[in-house]
Design a protein around this motif. Structure first.
Motif, PDB file in Angstrom:
ATOM      1  N   TYR A 150       0.818  -1.206   0.000  1.00  0.00           N
ATOM      2  CA  TYR A 150       0.000   0.000   0.000  1.00  0.00           C
ATOM      3  C   TYR A 150       0.862   1.270   0.000  1.00  0.00           C
ATOM      4  O   TYR A 150       0.352   2.364   0.193  1.00  0.00           O
ATOM      5  N   GLY A 151       2.162   1.110  -0.196  1.00  0.00           N
ATOM      6  CA  GLY A 151       3.082   2.242  -0.100  1.00  0.00           C
ATOM      7  C   GLY A 151       2.703   3.407  -0.985  1.00  0.00           C
ATOM      8  O   GLY A 151       2.699   4.568  -0.545  1.00  0.00           O
ATOM      9  N   GLU A 152       2.373   3.120  -2.246  1.00  0.00           N
ATOM     10  CA  GLU A 152       2.030   4.192  -3.174  1.00  0.00           C
ATOM     11  C   GLU A 152       0.757   4.909  -2.733  1.00  0.00           C
ATOM     12  O   GLU A 152       0.668   6.140  -2.805  1.00  0.00           O
ATOM     13  N   LEU A 153      -0.218   4.116  -2.267  1.00  0.00           N
ATOM     14  CA  LEU A 153      -1.473   4.703  -1.798  1.00  0.00           C
ATOM     15  C   LEU A 153      -1.218   5.622  -0.598  1.00  0.00           C
ATOM     16  O   LEU A 153      -1.773   6.722  -0.512  1.00  0.00           O
ATOM     17  N   VAL A 154      -0.374   5.182   0.321  1.00  0.00           N
ATOM     18  CA  VAL A 154      -0.069   5.979   1.512  1.00  0.00           C
ATOM     19  C   VAL A 154       0.546   7.313   1.115  1.00  0.00           C
ATOM     20  O   VAL A 154       0.127   8.375   1.575  1.00  0.00           O
ATOM     21  N   HIS A 155       1.533   7.272   0.246  1.00  0.00           N
ATOM     22  CA  HIS A 155       2.212   8.504  -0.160  1.00  0.00           C
ATOM     23  C   HIS A 155       1.271   9.440  -0.920  1.00  0.00           C
ATOM     24  O   HIS A 155       1.321  10.667  -0.725  1.00  0.00           O
ATOM     25  N   CYS A 156       0.410   8.877  -1.764  1.00  0.00           N
ATOM     26  CA  CYS A 156      -0.558   9.700  -2.495  1.00  0.00           C
ATOM     27  C   CYS A 156      -1.566  10.336  -1.538  1.00  0.00           C
ATOM     28  O   CYS A 156      -1.950  11.501  -1.702  1.00  0.00           O
ATOM     29  N   SER A 157      -1.982   9.559  -0.528  1.00  0.00           N
ATOM     30  CA  SER A 157      -2.958  10.068   0.442  1.00  0.00           C
ATOM     31  C   SER A 157      -2.372  11.201   1.266  1.00  0.00           C
ATOM     32  O   SER A 157      -3.037  12.215   1.522  1.00  0.00           O
ATOM     33  N   VAL A 158      -1.116  11.027   1.690  1.00  0.00           N
ATOM     34  CA  VAL A 158      -0.451  12.065   2.483  1.00  0.00           C
ATOM     35  C   VAL A 158      -0.289  13.339   1.657  1.00  0.00           C
ATOM     36  O   VAL A 158      -0.507  14.447   2.149  1.00  0.00           O
ATOM     37  N   LYS A 159       0.058  13.165   0.392  1.00  0.00           N
ATOM     38  CA  LYS A 159       0.208  14.329  -0.494  1.00  0.00           C
ATOM     39  C   LYS A 159      -1.141  15.006  -0.708  1.00  0.00           C
ATOM     40  O   LYS A 159      -1.245  16.235  -0.707  1.00  0.00           O
ATOM     41  N   TYR A 160      -2.193  14.200  -0.878  1.00  0.00           N
ATOM     42  CA  TYR A 160      -3.531  14.726  -1.092  1.00  0.00           C
ATOM     43  C   TYR A 160      -3.998  15.530   0.121  1.00  0.00           C
ATOM     44  O   TYR A 160      -4.631  16.585  -0.001  1.00  0.00           O
ATOM     45  N   ALA A 161      -3.678  15.028   1.313  1.00  0.00           N
ATOM     46  CA  ALA A 161      -4.086  15.690   2.553  1.00  0.00           C
ATOM     47  C   ALA A 161      -3.197  16.877   2.898  1.00  0.00           C
ATOM     48  O   ALA A 161      -3.457  17.585   3.875  1.00  0.00           O
ATOM     49  N   LYS A 162      -2.152  17.087   2.115  1.00  0.00           N
ATOM     50  CA  LYS A 162      -1.222  18.205   2.318  1.00  0.00           C
ATOM     51  C   LYS A 162      -0.613  18.202   3.712  1.00  0.00           C
ATOM     52  O   LYS A 162      -0.317  19.250   4.282  1.00  0.00           O
ATOM     53  N   GLU A 163      -0.479  16.993   4.287  1.00  0.00           N
ATOM     54  CA  GLU A 163       0.167  16.789   5.579  1.00  0.00           C
ATOM     55  C   GLU A 163      -0.547  17.516   6.721  1.00  0.00           C
ATOM     56  O   GLU A 163       0.046  17.822   7.754  1.00  0.00           O
ATOM     57  N   VAL A 164      -1.848  17.787   6.530  1.00  0.00           N
ATOM     58  CA  VAL A 164      -2.658  18.417   7.582  1.00  0.00           C
ATOM     59  C   VAL A 164      -3.204  17.317   8.491  1.00  0.00           C
ATOM     60  O   VAL A 164      -3.900  16.409   8.021  1.00  0.00           O
ATOM     61  N   PRO A 165      -2.929  17.360   9.801  1.00  0.00           N
ATOM     62  CA  PRO A 165      -3.332  16.279  10.709  1.00  0.00           C
ATOM     63  C   PRO A 165      -4.810  15.917  10.662  1.00  0.00           C
ATOM     64  O   PRO A 165      -5.163  14.735  10.639  1.00  0.00           O
ATOM     65  N   LEU A 166      -5.693  16.918  10.651  1.00  0.00           N
ATOM     66  CA  LEU A 166      -7.123  16.626  10.633  1.00  0.00           C
ATOM     67  C   LEU A 166      -7.503  15.865   9.376  1.00  0.00           C
ATOM     68  O   LEU A 166      -8.250  14.875   9.427  1.00  0.00           O
ATOM     69  N   ALA A 167      -6.974  16.287   8.225  1.00  0.00           N
ATOM     70  CA  ALA A 167      -7.272  15.614   6.958  1.00  0.00           C
ATOM     71  C   ALA A 167      -6.706  14.189   6.965  1.00  0.00           C
ATOM     72  O   ALA A 167      -7.349  13.257   6.470  1.00  0.00           O
ATOM     73  N   LEU A 168      -5.529  14.009   7.526  1.00  0.00           N
ATOM     74  CA  LEU A 168      -4.920  12.679   7.607  1.00  0.00           C
ATOM     75  C   LEU A 168      -5.735  11.758   8.497  1.00  0.00           C
ATOM     76  O   LEU A 168      -5.919  10.570   8.184  1.00  0.00           O
ATOM     77  N   ASN A 169      -6.229  12.293   9.617  1.00  0.00           N
ATOM     78  CA  ASN A 169      -7.066  11.510  10.522  1.00  0.00           C
ATOM     79  C   ASN A 169      -8.337  11.034   9.829  1.00  0.00           C
ATOM     80  O   ASN A 169      -8.709   9.861   9.894  1.00  0.00           O
ATOM     81  N   VAL A 170      -9.008  11.969   9.166  1.00  0.00           N
ATOM     82  CA  VAL A 170     -10.279  11.649   8.505  1.00  0.00           C
ATOM     83  C   VAL A 170     -10.069  10.669   7.356  1.00  0.00           C
ATOM     84  O   VAL A 170     -10.777   9.660   7.231  1.00  0.00           O
ATOM     85  N   LEU A 171      -9.079  10.941   6.509  1.00  0.00           N
ATOM     86  CA  LEU A 171      -8.837  10.092   5.345  1.00  0.00           C
ATOM     87  C   LEU A 171      -8.365   8.709   5.772  1.00  0.00           C
ATOM     88  O   LEU A 171      -8.823   7.692   5.229  1.00  0.00           O
ATOM     89  N   GLY A 172      -7.460   8.642   6.742  1.00  0.00           N
ATOM     90  CA  GLY A 172      -6.978   7.351   7.221  1.00  0.00           C
ATOM     91  C   GLY A 172      -8.090   6.513   7.815  1.00  0.00           C
ATOM     92  O   GLY A 172      -8.197   5.313   7.553  1.00  0.00           O
ATOM     93  N   SER A 173      -8.953   7.135   8.618  1.00  0.00           N
ATOM     94  CA  SER A 173     -10.076   6.423   9.231  1.00  0.00           C
ATOM     95  C   SER A 173     -11.065   5.935   8.176  1.00  0.00           C
ATOM     96  O   SER A 173     -11.651   4.853   8.290  1.00  0.00           O
ATOM     97  N   LEU A 174     -11.251   6.743   7.119  1.00  0.00           N
ATOM     98  CA  LEU A 174     -12.162   6.377   6.037  1.00  0.00           C
ATOM     99  C   LEU A 174     -11.667   5.139   5.283  1.00  0.00           C
ATOM    100  O   LEU A 174     -12.467   4.287   4.865  1.00  0.00           O
ATOM    101  N   LEU A 175     -10.355   5.028   5.136  1.00  0.00           N
ATOM    102  CA  LEU A 175      -9.784   3.923   4.378  1.00  0.00           C
ATOM    103  C   LEU A 175      -9.551   2.675   5.233  1.00  0.00           C
ATOM    104  O   LEU A 175      -9.282   1.597   4.694  1.00  0.00           O
ATOM    105  N   CYS A 176      -9.641   2.812   6.529  1.00  0.00           N
ATOM    106  CA  CYS A 176      -9.360   1.696   7.443  1.00  0.00           C
ATOM    107  C   CYS A 176     -10.266   0.506   7.161  1.00  0.00           C
ATOM    108  O   CYS A 176     -11.487   0.634   7.052  1.00  0.00           O
ATOM    109  N   GLY A 177      -9.675  -0.685   7.015  1.00  0.00           N
ATOM    110  CA  GLY A 177     -10.429  -1.905   6.823  1.00  0.00           C
ATOM    111  C   GLY A 177     -10.817  -2.193   5.391  1.00  0.00           C
ATOM    112  O   GLY A 177     -11.396  -3.249   5.086  1.00  0.00           O
TER     113      GLY A 177
END
Length: 212
Positions: free
Chosen positions: A179-206
């Motif tokens: 999932y490495g590529e997905l992780v890096h794309c997601s972090v870039k998409y969220a612009k490294e903003v903690p709230l966006a990372l929390n929401v996006l990560g939780s959405l993708l969980c599972g």
């Protein structure tokens, strides 16, 4: 969070007698509220009266300044739903009943429309060693109030952002394994903003790759 708390606690100068206001400034979603709340939980036991008011901007907009006055006074004096007749009587209560107390107050999400002088009055009304933390995302608020003590919350570095995203997306199994590529794309998409990372990560969980 640990390093930010250490820097903030140094800035607060808890061993000094003078009452002090420290501002936390950053764009939305960076972690101002999280940092202020963590510090409040960590140091509030050192004070005789405490109050944490979240989202001051919205509460003031919807319930008026009087609502904020009543919450502040009730929490500091540990009274149950204390009422005030008007802003003037609220300030008199703060000045006359809080003046000898060493208090810790957190006002979260203050903007330039917030009339701080009608909420907390003058800094010298509070007892020696009092500490007030105010968070804002609006630099014009800082200019208006002529602040002298400010802590700017920095964005996460790439490695920290990846770790935060992984902790939400993979929970107890933080290995990226494919999932490495997905992780890096997601972090870039969220612009490294903690709230966006929390929401996006939780959405993708599972979810598996096909669902993504």
């Amino acid at each position: 969070m640990d390093s930010s708390m250490e820097e903030m606690i140094k800035l607060l100068g808890l061993g000094m007698d003078d009452a002090l206001i420290v501002w936390i400034w950053a764009m939305g979603g960076i972690g101002k509220t999280t940092l202020a709340s963590a510090i409040y939980a960590h140091i509030s036991c050192q004070f005789k009266g405490c109050s944490l008011i979240e989202n001051v901007r919205e509460v003031s907009k919807n319930g008026g300044l009087k609502t904020l006055n009543e919450q502040l006074i009730s929490e500091i004096l540990m009274g149950k739903d204390l009422k005030v007749g008007n802003i003037g009587s609220a300030l008199s209560t703060v000045r006359n009943r809080v003046c000898r107390k060493k208090v810790h107050i957190v006002l979260d999400e203050v903007d330039e429309s917030t009339e701080l002088e009608k909420l907390i009055g003058e800094l010298d009304w509070f007892g020696f060693g009092s500490r007030i933390i105010i968070t804002t995302r609006n630099p014009h608020t800082l200019i208006r109030h002529g602040i002298t003590h400010i802590y700017e919350v920095e964005q996460l570095g790439e490695d920290e952002a990846i770790e935060l995203f992984k902790s939400k997306a993979f929970r107890k199994h933080p290995q990226m394994g494919g999932y490495g590529e997905l992780v890096h794309c997601s972090v870039k998409y969220a612009k490294e903003v903690p709230l966006a990372l929390n929401v996006l990560g939780s959405l993708l969980c599972g979810r598996n790759k096909d669902e993504l």
